[in-house]
Design an enzyme around this catalytic site. Structure first.
Site, short mmCIF file in Angstrom:
data_model
loop_
_atom_site.label_atom_id
_atom_site.label_comp_id
_atom_site.label_asym_id
_atom_site.label_seq_id
_atom_site.Cartn_x
_atom_site.Cartn_y
_atom_site.Cartn_z
N ASN A 1 0.77 -1.46 -0.03
CA ASN A 1 -0.06 -0.01 -0.10
C ASN A 1 0.92 1.38 -0.16
OD1 ASN A 1 -2.69 1.63 0.53
ND2 ASN A 1 -1.25 2.12 2.40
N GLU A 2 0.63 2.06 -0.73
CA GLU A 2 1.34 3.40 -1.01
C GLU A 2 2.83 3.31 -0.53
OE1 GLU A 2 -1.10 6.46 1.22
OE2 GLU A 2 -2.70 6.27 -0.29
N GLU B 1 -8.18 3.89 -3.82
CA GLU B 1 -8.67 4.62 -2.52
C GLU B 1 -8.96 5.97 -3.20
OE1 GLU B 1 -6.19 5.20 0.91
OE2 GLU B 1 -5.43 3.17 0.65
O1 AHR Z 1 -7.81 5.98 3.84
C1 AHR Z 1 -6.98 6.33 4.66
C2 AHR Z 1 -5.40 6.29 4.58
O2 AHR Z 1 -5.15 7.16 3.30
C3 AHR Z 1 -5.12 4.80 4.13
O3 AHR Z 1 -4.52 4.21 4.85
C4 AHR Z 1 -3.63 5.19 3.36
O4 AHR Z 1 -3.52 4.24 2.17
C5 AHR Z 1 -4.13 6.54 2.46
O5 AHR Z 1 -3.04 7.39 2.82
#
Ligand code: AHR
Length: 512
Positions: free
Chosen positions: A172-173, A308
């Site tokens: 993730n990210e 997201e």
């Molecule tokens: O959705 C909130 C946060 O936003 C998530 O944990 C992250 O992936 C993003 O920065």
């Protein structure tokens, strides 16, 4: 009154709308899991602790797939902590959100919850503190029939049959310095490639000597793309990561939250420009994917998982102490104006449905979410619930290319259209749906030309408007902001004229 003409033709489609465009996301953060989807002892909870009132609203939203368990949480998470007898599971510090994680809810609970909520699980493997071995082992735990330590462990934990999880995010990210175990594009690209290989192998994806594929159910792997387009590494990150992984993965992920500056240091136009900006952002990644496809000489088309997206204006700063279990975090209360921008973002996803084949509204319950719950109490629907709920039901089939002469306004991203639209066509139900945002401060006329459909009549006309742009819903005023039914417009010679109130969102469905 200013008039905008919009033309769409049944034979000019952008692409098929994948139902997974209406996905969402549950992370171990704040009250998304605990007090959100899971609250043992709540009057509406079943024996597993799953809140039935929340599931009912998720069904109403029409969410088909849910991403889990993070988010930033993922990068410090050991999935082994969340399986087995609950009383033996360790309580840990969650370094992503400075909270305490009891691990009462883990992979098996999520799978059971997905079954009950009738959604497809979309899992994620930790690429921060996690290794490729952890990733392969989680796939084995979930998908292997039996006879190995991990698959037998799953059976002992109550799941005799494999879960057959198909959708997997690889980290993730990972481009973000805020991420636990953040990597450079090159480091992540190499690690993601190795993770993809062992995850597929753990899933039995093996090519026979004759080229035959032994896997009946290959994984759909999602490689971690840019966290937003303001990252200094964008879009170089995406290029480098794809050059490492293109042949082994199916989707490039992208994330983006849009923000309203409540301090009014930035004009409202900057917020209203979000939908057209999102379109540009997708366009750049589309081009990056095509560039890498040519470079690695692949015939395969990679898609985008916009896993997201939302509005996140940080209207609910943290007030609770660190290391609390399930603190109130990111509990933004959405305004009417947020819902207007939100509807535009949905239009953008639809208008890019040729490449965006999966998207997750982040998040689903309590944390920047359309559904809010009270501990031991009720639920309410945020303003953003409504565009999602109605568009997800109406916009099916394919998106049509539109031609519009809308005038534009300047904003921090460039220019954006005052009238923002998406037109979808469902051949099965013989319906055409038009989602329209009017971002002008005055009413506008819109002339829709849908001549190619022949004899057309309006079947539903919803409109969302409010004299107070900052109106919200809440536990004590749950119905302040919601759409109302409008009088059905007449269609004449394939044309229909609508009057859109200033700052409004409308959804018209026609049948032919
Ligand atoms: O959705 C909130 C946060 O936003 C998530 O944990 C992250 O992936 C993003 O920065």
């Amino acid at each position: 009154m200013k008039k905008t003409k919009i033309f769409a033709d049944a034979n000019l489609a952008i692409g098929e709308i994948d139902p997974n465009l209406y996905g969402s996301f549950i992370e171990h953060i704040g009250r998304a899991v605990y007090e959100g989807i899971y609250e043992p002892g709540h009057p509406a909870a079943d024996k597993e602790g799953f809140r039935g009132d929340v599931i009912e609203l998720i069904r109403e939203l029409g969410v088909p797939i849910v991403r889990y368990p993070g988010g930033n949480f993922l990068s410090g998470y050991d999935w082994m902590d969340g399986i087995g007898p609950k009383e033996k599971r360790p309580t840990r510090l969650d370094l992503a959100w400075f909270s305490t994680e009891t691990n009462e809810f883990g992979t098996d609970e999520f799978m059971k919850w997905c079954k009950k909520a009738e959604v497809t699980p979309m899992m994620a493997v930790n690429m921060g503190t996690g290794t490729i071995r952890d990733a392969a082992r989680l796939v084995e735990y979930c998908n292997h029939e039996g006879g190995t330590d991990l698959s037998e462990m799953r059976k002992a934990n109550g799941a005799k049959e494999p879960y057959h999880v198909r959708y997997w995010c690889i980290g993730n990210e990972m481009d973000g310095p805020w991420q636990i175990g953040h990597l450079t594009a090159d480091e992540y690209g190499k690690k993601a490639l190795e993770a993809a290989k062992v995850m597929r192998w753990a899933n039995g994806e093996f090519k026979g000597d004759d080229g035959s594929d032994w896997a009946t159910d290959p994984l759909k792997l999602i490689v971690s793309g840019s966290s937003n387009h303001e990252m200094k590494t964008f879009p170089e990150w995406d290029r480098v990561v794809l050059e490492h992984t293109y042949r082994h993965v199916d989707y490039l992920s992208m994330h983006r939250y849009y923000m309203y500056d409540a301090g009014r240091e930035r004009p409202l136009e900057d917020f209203l420009g979000s939908a057209d900006d999102m379109n540009e952002y997708i366009g750049t990644l589309k081009a990056t994917i095509e560039y890498v496809r040519a470079k690695v000489r692949s015939k395969k088309r990679l898609h985008i998982s916009f896993d997201e997206w939302n509005i996140w204006s940080v209207t609910a700063p943290r007030t609770e102490p660190l290391w609390k279990k399930a603190p109130h975090l990111l509990e933004d209360v959405y305004t009417f104006q947020d819902a207007l921008v939100f509807a535009g973002l949905m239009n953008t996803l639809l208008n890019n449905c040729d490449v965006v084949k999966l998207a997750c509204l982040a998040q689903l319950v309590n944390v920047i979410a359309p559904i809010m719950t009270k501990k031991q109490g009720g639920v309410f629907k945020q303003t953003t619930f409504y565009p999602f709920r109605y568009i997800s039901h109406a916009a099916r089939g394919e998106t049509l290319r539109t031609f519009s002469d809308s005038d534009v306004f300047e904003n921090m991203y460039g220019t954006a259209r005052y009238i923002n639209e998406a037109v979808s066509h469902d051949k099965n139900t013989r319906s055409v749906s038009v989602s329209l945002c009017n971002y002008a401060q005055e009413a506008r006329e819109v002339e829709l030309e849908l001549r190619s459909f022949g004899d057309l009549h309006a079947a539903q006309y919803l409109e969302m408007t409010n004299s107070d742009l900052l109106a919200t819903n809440g536990f004590d005023h749950p119905d302040e902001v919601k759409p109302h039914e409008n009088e059905l417009p007449c269609v004449k010679d394939g044309k229909v004229t609508l009057k859109l109130p200033a700052m409004s969102w409308s959804l018209v469905t026609f049948k032919y």
